[in-house]
Design an enzyme around this catalytic site. Structure first.
Site, short mmCIF file in Angstrom:
data_model
loop_
_atom_site.label_atom_id
_atom_site.label_comp_id
_atom_site.label_asym_id
_atom_site.label_seq_id
_atom_site.Cartn_x
_atom_site.Cartn_y
_atom_site.Cartn_z
N SER A 176 17.21 37.32 49.22
CA SER A 176 18.33 37.08 48.30
C SER A 176 19.65 37.31 49.01
O SER A 176 19.72 38.11 49.96
CB SER A 176 18.24 38.07 47.12
N TYR A 233 17.24 46.81 44.90
CA TYR A 233 16.84 45.39 45.04
C TYR A 233 17.39 44.83 46.36
O TYR A 233 16.68 44.16 47.11
CB TYR A 233 17.36 44.61 43.84
P1 NAD Z 1 11.73 34.77 37.43
O1 NAD Z 1 11.83 36.08 36.73
O2 NAD Z 1 12.00 33.52 36.67
O3 NAD Z 1 10.30 34.66 38.11
C1 NAD Z 1 9.69 35.75 38.73
C2 NAD Z 1 8.19 35.62 38.53
O4 NAD Z 1 7.54 36.68 39.24
C3 NAD Z 1 7.76 35.70 37.07
O5 NAD Z 1 6.92 34.60 36.77
C4 NAD Z 1 7.00 37.03 37.00
O6 NAD Z 1 5.94 37.05 36.04
C5 NAD Z 1 6.48 37.13 38.42
N1 NAD Z 1 6.11 38.49 38.81
C6 NAD Z 1 6.81 39.64 38.57
N2 NAD Z 1 6.12 40.69 39.05
C7 NAD Z 1 4.99 40.20 39.61
C8 NAD Z 1 3.87 40.80 40.26
N3 NAD Z 1 3.79 42.12 40.43
N4 NAD Z 1 2.88 39.99 40.71
C9 NAD Z 1 2.95 38.64 40.54
N5 NAD Z 1 3.97 38.03 39.91
C10 NAD Z 1 4.97 38.80 39.45
O7 NAD Z 1 12.67 34.89 38.72
P2 NAD Z 1 13.39 33.78 39.65
O8 NAD Z 1 14.83 33.83 39.36
O9 NAD Z 1 12.66 32.50 39.61
O10 NAD Z 1 13.20 34.49 41.07
C11 NAD Z 1 12.21 34.10 42.00
C12 NAD Z 1 12.48 34.83 43.31
O11 NAD Z 1 13.78 34.47 43.80
C13 NAD Z 1 12.49 36.35 43.18
O12 NAD Z 1 11.93 36.92 44.34
C14 NAD Z 1 13.97 36.67 43.09
O13 NAD Z 1 14.24 38.00 43.50
C15 NAD Z 1 14.53 35.64 44.04
N6 NAD Z 1 15.95 35.34 43.84
C16 NAD Z 1 16.41 34.84 42.65
C17 NAD Z 1 17.76 34.56 42.50
C18 NAD Z 1 18.34 34.02 41.23
O14 NAD Z 1 19.57 33.91 41.12
N7 NAD Z 1 17.53 33.65 40.25
C19 NAD Z 1 18.64 34.80 43.56
C20 NAD Z 1 18.14 35.30 44.76
C21 NAD Z 1 16.79 35.56 44.88
#
Ligand code: NAD
Length: 248
Positions: free
Chosen positions: A140, A155
């Protein structure tokens, strides 16, 4: 097609508006057999069904090594190979540094960092045997800038750890033709961020983004496609900033 006959696992890919689900869609559209892993079996199965025929959804809590091993065993039983892994599962907690309790730290580090290690450990022996494989780790912009409105310092630390883990794995596995790269998304509109932004917050954030918009899940999914496919065959240990220019 770019990913014909390739089997790619995406963790945390059941969330309907998430980066994982969008990535699964893009990979499937490019010919991959996609394996969706998520906490609840019914969600993973439904998400895999949404992709069409020939994909797989399995329950897997990435913080549990046994779950990761069993899931990869299931993939091998069904397809006989595994070509790609996207370590996408992640959680955030909007806490300030003095409010982080031990259980907060453990939960965030466990999913984001330990989960990336355990899933990688589950696929690496098979990729080594095949002498090919591509692993993508979802970090991230919070790892690079420190903080952010949704993640906390723990985080940021976990996501910085993901970058170190990915580079170390890239160095160790290069000789086996297993590539490991990372993506650092900026602010992407998903359930993590989606409805939590007020119009004022959104406008303020966009001021700092040269491309003048928030990211969407497909922006990150397309970067995953590039890193998983042979288009990136001479890239390992790199970090792709998918952030609209936020760090320029
Ligand atoms: P989201 O919450 O929509 O999806 C995350 C998914 O991970 C969910 O389906 C959840 O059920 C699953 N999950 C959580 N704990 C888990 C576990 N222990 N085992 C298996 N699955 C698990 O989030 P997103 O925004 O799509 O983020 C996806 C990735 O991108 C993450 O790693 C997040 O940190 C990263 N990210 C997101 C953003 C953003 O702005 N959305 C920015 C930078 C990084």
């Amino acid at each position: 097609m770019l990913l014909e006959n390739k089997v790619v696992i995406v963790t945390g890919a059941a969330s309907p508006r998430g980066i994982g689900k969008a990535t699964a869609r893009v990979l499937a559209a490019n010919g991959a057999r996609v394996v969706i892993l998520d906490l609840r079996e019914e969600d993973a199965v439904a998400a895999a069904r949404d992709l069409g025929e020939g994909h797989l959804g399995l329950a897997c809590n990435v913080t549990r090594k046994e779950d990761c091993l069993v899931a990869v065993e299931g993939v091998l039983q069904k397809y006989g190979r595994v070509d790609g892994l996207i370590n996408n599962a992640g959680i955030t907690q909007p806490l300030r540094v003095m409010d982080i309790a031990a259980e907060n730290f453990d939960a965030v580090v466990d999913v984001n960092l330990r989960g990336s290690l355990y899933m990688s450990q589950a696929v690496i022996p098979h990729m080594k045997k095949q002498s090919s494989g591509s692993i993508v780790c979802m970090s991230s912009v919070s790892a690079q800038r420190g903080g952010g409105i949704f993640g906390g310092p723990h985080y940021s630390a976990a996501k910085a750890g993901v970058l170190g883990l990915a580079r170390a794995m890239a160095r160790e596995l290069g000789g086996d033709n297993v590539r490991v790269n990372s993506i650092t998304p900026g602010l992407i509109q998903t359930d993590i961020t989606g409805d939590k932004l007020t119009p004022e917050m959104r406008a303020e954030i966009i001021k700092g983004i040269p491309l003048n918009r928030l990211g969407n899940a497909e922006d990150v999914a397309n970067a995953c496609l590039y890193l998983i496919s042979d288009l990136s065959s001479y890239l390992t240990g790199v970090t792709l900033d998918v952030n609209g220019g936020m760090l320029i």
